[in-house]
Design a protein around this motif. Sequence first.
Motif, PDB file in Angstrom:
ATOM      1  N   ALA A  33       0.857  -1.185   0.000  1.00  0.00           N
ATOM      2  CA  ALA A  33       0.000   0.000   0.000  1.00  0.00           C
ATOM      3  C   ALA A  33       0.893   1.234   0.000  1.00  0.00           C
ATOM      4  CB  ALA A  33      -0.903  -0.009   1.219  1.00  0.00           C
ATOM      5  N   PHE A  34       0.625   2.175  -0.892  1.00  0.00           N
ATOM      6  CA  PHE A  34       1.475   3.367  -1.027  1.00  0.00           C
ATOM      7  C   PHE A  34       0.691   4.631  -0.714  1.00  0.00           C
ATOM      8  CE2 PHE A  34       2.668   0.078  -4.008  1.00  0.00           C
ATOM      9  CZ  PHE A  34       4.000  -0.148  -3.662  1.00  0.00           C
ATOM     10  N   GLU A  35       1.459   5.596  -0.189  1.00  0.00           N
ATOM     11  CA  GLU A  35       0.826   6.834   0.206  1.00  0.00           C
ATOM     12  C   GLU A  35       0.812   7.843  -0.946  1.00  0.00           C
ATOM     13  OE1 GLU A  35       2.422   7.857   4.030  1.00  0.00           O
ATOM     14  OE2 GLU A  35       1.442   9.824   3.905  1.00  0.00           O
ATOM     15  N   THR A  36       1.826   7.780  -1.800  1.00  0.00           N
ATOM     16  CA  THR A  36       1.904   8.760  -2.881  1.00  0.00           C
ATOM     17  C   THR A  36       2.129   8.070  -4.226  1.00  0.00           C
ATOM     18  OG1 THR A  36       4.302   8.950  -2.739  1.00  0.00           O
ATOM     19  CG2 THR A  36       3.021  10.457  -1.372  1.00  0.00           C
ATOM     20  N   ALA A  37       1.811   8.822  -5.284  1.00  0.00           N
ATOM     21  CA  ALA A  37       2.020   8.319  -6.641  1.00  0.00           C
ATOM     22  C   ALA A  37       3.506   8.092  -6.892  1.00  0.00           C
ATOM     23  CB  ALA A  37       1.458   9.320  -7.652  1.00  0.00           C
ATOM     24  N   GLU A  38       4.345   8.989  -6.360  1.00  0.00           N
ATOM     25  CA  GLU A  38       5.788   8.889  -6.587  1.00  0.00           C
ATOM     26  C   GLU A  38       6.345   7.554  -6.073  1.00  0.00           C
ATOM     27  OE1 GLU A  38       4.193  11.527  -5.560  1.00  0.00           O
ATOM     28  OE2 GLU A  38       4.782  13.185  -6.873  1.00  0.00           O
ATOM     29  N   GLU A  39       5.913   7.172  -4.859  1.00  0.00           N
ATOM     30  CA  GLU A  39       6.364   5.886  -4.308  1.00  0.00           C
ATOM     31  C   GLU A  39       5.888   4.736  -5.184  1.00  0.00           C
ATOM     32  OE1 GLU A  39       5.568   5.121  -0.045  1.00  0.00           O
ATOM     33  OE2 GLU A  39       4.996   7.239  -0.011  1.00  0.00           O
ATOM     34  N   ALA A  40       4.594   4.833  -5.590  1.00  0.00           N
ATOM     35  CA  ALA A  40       4.012   3.749  -6.391  1.00  0.00           C
ATOM     36  C   ALA A  40       4.746   3.581  -7.713  1.00  0.00           C
ATOM     37  CB  ALA A  40       2.532   4.029  -6.637  1.00  0.00           C
ATOM     38  N   ILE A  41       5.108   4.716  -8.336  1.00  0.00           N
ATOM     39  CA  ILE A  41       5.768   4.653  -9.647  1.00  0.00           C
ATOM     40  C   ILE A  41       7.115   3.934  -9.547  1.00  0.00           C
ATOM     41  CG2 ILE A  41       6.862   6.070 -11.457  1.00  0.00           C
ATOM     42  CD1 ILE A  41       4.603   8.133 -10.937  1.00  0.00           C
ATOM     43  N   ILE A  42       7.804   4.134  -8.434  1.00  0.00           N
ATOM     44  CA  ILE A  42       9.098   3.474  -8.248  1.00  0.00           C
ATOM     45  C   ILE A  42       8.914   1.978  -7.981  1.00  0.00           C
ATOM     46  CG2 ILE A  42      11.151   3.334  -6.761  1.00  0.00           C
ATOM     47  CD1 ILE A  42      10.762   6.393  -6.302  1.00  0.00           C
ATOM     48  N   SER A  43       7.947   1.649  -7.133  1.00  0.00           N
ATOM     49  CA  SER A  43       7.872   0.266  -6.648  1.00  0.00           C
ATOM     50  C   SER A  43       7.043  -0.689  -7.503  1.00  0.00           C
ATOM     51  CB  SER A  43       7.304   0.247  -5.228  1.00  0.00           C
ATOM     52  OG  SER A  43       8.006   1.148  -4.420  1.00  0.00           O
ATOM     53  N   ILE A  44       5.907  -0.227  -8.004  1.00  0.00           N
ATOM     54  CA  ILE A  44       4.954  -1.153  -8.632  1.00  0.00           C
ATOM     55  C   ILE A  44       5.535  -1.966  -9.807  1.00  0.00           C
ATOM     56  CG2 ILE A  44       2.760  -1.267  -9.930  1.00  0.00           C
ATOM     57  CD1 ILE A  44       1.545   0.538  -7.829  1.00  0.00           C
ATOM     58  N   PRO A  45       6.369  -1.377 -10.694  1.00  0.00           N
ATOM     59  CA  PRO A  45       6.853  -2.186 -11.826  1.00  0.00           C
ATOM     60  C   PRO A  45       7.551  -3.478 -11.426  1.00  0.00           C
ATOM     61  CG  PRO A  45       7.316   0.111 -12.223  1.00  0.00           C
ATOM     62  CD  PRO A  45       6.790   0.022 -10.824  1.00  0.00           C
ATOM     63  N   SER A  46       8.190  -3.520 -10.262  1.00  0.00           N
ATOM     64  CA  SER A  46       8.916  -4.732  -9.894  1.00  0.00           C
ATOM     65  C   SER A  46       8.053  -5.696  -9.066  1.00  0.00           C
ATOM     66  CB  SER A  46      10.184  -4.359  -9.122  1.00  0.00           C
ATOM     67  OG  SER A  46       9.820  -3.634  -7.974  1.00  0.00           O
ATOM     68  N   LEU A  47       6.829  -5.302  -8.757  1.00  0.00           N
ATOM     69  CA  LEU A  47       5.956  -6.181  -7.973  1.00  0.00           C
ATOM     70  C   LEU A  47       5.021  -6.911  -8.922  1.00  0.00           C
ATOM     71  CD1 LEU A  47       4.940  -3.490  -5.349  1.00  0.00           C
ATOM     72  CD2 LEU A  47       6.655  -5.269  -5.031  1.00  0.00           C
ATOM     73  N   HIS A  48       4.606  -8.115  -8.547  1.00  0.00           N
ATOM     74  CA  HIS A  48       3.677  -8.828  -9.426  1.00  0.00           C
ATOM     75  C   HIS A  48       2.262  -8.639  -8.923  1.00  0.00           C
ATOM     76  CE1 HIS A  48       6.855 -10.576 -11.799  1.00  0.00           C
ATOM     77  NE2 HIS A  48       7.514 -10.749 -10.652  1.00  0.00           N
ATOM     78  N   LEU A  49       1.687  -7.491  -9.266  1.00  0.00           N
ATOM     79  CA  LEU A  49       0.335  -7.203  -8.800  1.00  0.00           C
ATOM     80  C   LEU A  49      -0.663  -7.490  -9.915  1.00  0.00           C
ATOM     81  CD1 LEU A  49       1.008  -3.800  -7.005  1.00  0.00           C
ATOM     82  CD2 LEU A  49       0.661  -6.030  -5.927  1.00  0.00           C
ATOM     83  N   ASP A  50      -1.877  -7.858  -9.499  1.00  0.00           N
ATOM     84  CA  ASP A  50      -2.942  -8.067 -10.492  1.00  0.00           C
ATOM     85  C   ASP A  50      -3.780  -6.819 -10.659  1.00  0.00           C
ATOM     86  OD1 ASP A  50      -2.333 -10.840 -10.892  1.00  0.00           O
ATOM     87  OD2 ASP A  50      -3.177 -11.206  -8.889  1.00  0.00           O
ATOM     88  N   VAL A  51      -4.166  -6.256  -9.513  1.00  0.00           N
ATOM     89  CA  VAL A  51      -5.055  -5.094  -9.548  1.00  0.00           C
ATOM     90  C   VAL A  51      -4.508  -4.015  -8.616  1.00  0.00           C
ATOM     91  CG1 VAL A  51      -7.402  -4.265  -9.065  1.00  0.00           C
ATOM     92  CG2 VAL A  51      -7.078  -6.569  -9.977  1.00  0.00           C
ATOM     93  N   VAL A  52      -4.523  -2.760  -9.069  1.00  0.00           N
ATOM     94  CA  VAL A  52      -4.123  -1.657  -8.186  1.00  0.00           C
ATOM     95  C   VAL A  52      -5.306  -0.707  -7.989  1.00  0.00           C
ATOM     96  CG1 VAL A  52      -2.656   0.387  -7.970  1.00  0.00           C
ATOM     97  CG2 VAL A  52      -1.685  -1.752  -8.800  1.00  0.00           C
ATOM     98  N   LEU A  53      -5.669  -0.494  -6.722  1.00  0.00           N
ATOM     99  CA  LEU A  53      -6.699   0.498  -6.399  1.00  0.00           C
ATOM    100  C   LEU A  53      -6.018   1.849  -6.327  1.00  0.00           C
ATOM    101  CD1 LEU A  53      -8.727  -1.091  -3.443  1.00  0.00           C
ATOM    102  CD2 LEU A  53      -9.382  -0.927  -5.837  1.00  0.00           C
ATOM    103  N   MET A  54      -6.445   2.783  -7.161  1.00  0.00           N
ATOM    104  CA  MET A  54      -5.751   4.061  -7.253  1.00  0.00           C
ATOM    105  C   MET A  54      -6.684   5.205  -6.893  1.00  0.00           C
ATOM    106  SD  MET A  54      -2.809   5.457  -8.398  1.00  0.00           S
ATOM    107  CE  MET A  54      -2.120   4.219  -9.480  1.00  0.00           C
ATOM    108  N   ASP A  55      -6.284   5.981  -5.908  1.00  0.00           N
ATOM    109  CA  ASP A  55      -7.058   7.167  -5.554  1.00  0.00           C
ATOM    110  C   ASP A  55      -6.775   8.245  -6.607  1.00  0.00           C
ATOM    111  OD1 ASP A  55      -8.586   8.963  -4.183  1.00  0.00           O
ATOM    112  OD2 ASP A  55      -7.034   9.475  -2.720  1.00  0.00           O
ATOM    113  N   ILE A  56      -7.785   9.026  -6.985  1.00  0.00           N
ATOM    114  CA  ILE A  56      -7.533  10.075  -7.994  1.00  0.00           C
ATOM    115  C   ILE A  56      -6.787  11.255  -7.383  1.00  0.00           C
ATOM    116  CG2 ILE A  56      -8.721  11.965  -9.190  1.00  0.00           C
ATOM    117  CD1 ILE A  56     -10.176  10.149 -10.823  1.00  0.00           C
TER     118      ILE A  56
END
Lengths: 208, 283
Positions: A33-56
């Motif tokens: 679970a990430f607090e900011t878009a910046e953190e998510a952009i760094i981490s998500i590509p290397s994780l094997h996620l199926d679905v990401v819930l994204m706050d606008i």
Amino acid sequence: MNIQVGIVEDEKQIRESLTVLINGSEGFSCIHAFETAEEAIISIPSLHLDVVLMDIHLPGKDGIDCILNLKPTCNSVQFLMCTSFEDTDSVFKALKAGTSGYITKTTQPSKILDAIVEVFNGGSPMSSNIARKVVNSFQNSNAENKEMLKLSEREKEILHLLSKGLRYKEIADSLFLSTETVRTHIRNIYEKLHVNSRIEALNKVFPK
Amino acid sequence: MQIKFDTQKKEAEIKFLNQETKIRDLKIKEQASLLTKKNYQITAFLVLMIGLFVIAYFWKKSQNLKNILASEKIIKETEEHERIRIAKDIHDDLGSGLSKINFLSELISQKTDHLPEIQNNSEAVKETSKKMIENMRDLIWALNPDNTTIANLLARIREYSTDYLEDYPIEIQNSFPENPPQTNITKESHRELFMVVKESLNNIVKHSKATKVNFTANINSKFLELSIKDDGIGFQTETIKNGNGLRNMQTRLHTIDGVFKIVSENSKGTEINVSVPLEKIIK
């Protein structure tokens, strides 16, 4: 097999409650679970996620930016937008950026899980407002794009019925299709919309 | 001889003088004609100037009028824009707060199965916040002039009804016009009509025990008509006529000169008919 869910949400309580909800439900797991878009952009590509819930609405980069950044490298990840309301403009932007669906935060927890399963299985929701926007977007896009990715007659038909307020089942009945087929068509429409808007964006950056 | 010579000389002088006078006269005449010519030129010039001035004046005036109209249009557009912007700001701010309240109260409800009193209260908080969010969303929606056409209102009503009843064991059959007009209607009428539909469906879910709903919309040259018919338990219209919900619907429709009719009988279902004159709702 569990559906691997990621969350990007700045409100601590909502983020934590969503994590608890997802981990507490059978068939789902959420360990990122990430607090900011910046953190998510760094981490998500290397994780094997199926679905990401994204706050606008996020501090710094917003959810739409985050998806624009992630989509090219994370093609297998489905993004589900969470908004306070169904604000058509931002939902439409999110869809163009590559989101497969959206939920509002008033959605009951059980329905949030349903929505996750739905996008995981390839479903994409579309309201009459969004359908109208999609139609306009295809009409306004330039001729070159139209040649590359235009809507099929069936897709146009489905969009037309959607814009009049018919839901999937009614559309399926009136066109003698299965609800599943209607869903597939809508998903393809989203895919074309997404590719078209990417081409448009590229054309803006590298004009001929 | 001398006299004759003198006379001749004088005559010659007179002649000369006469000639001189004639020449002077001619010169004066020439000068006068030159002067009148100049006068004509000046007058023509003045007339031209005045003409140009008048033309310039009227052109400027019409230009001013055009500018005023244009700036009035800009002001109107800016107003509209600002209204939507403010509404959106409120909506983003209050909206995220309200949805947080909604979400957290849901969690409290889930965790308080053993404390029914607390659970009831948190359910109430949840319902209230949800209603507020919905109302706000409707308001924002109706503020956008693109949305307030007859066709879009009917699409929204149809979509809402189907989605709303999907959560309950009630089947809905819609019969809506094939190609409703894209005519703009006032946002008040849009709001009132949508609210009446919501209230009617809410009543069906809450009280009717219906399993089927027939929703018909019709539009002719004079009226927009909606009919919502269920197969539920119905009620004696005399006994509930003054209930809050029904009276609200009546008041709402009254503000747009609409007619609200309810037909129901015990165990024979309920039919709600709404009819609104188009000339009252079209912008």
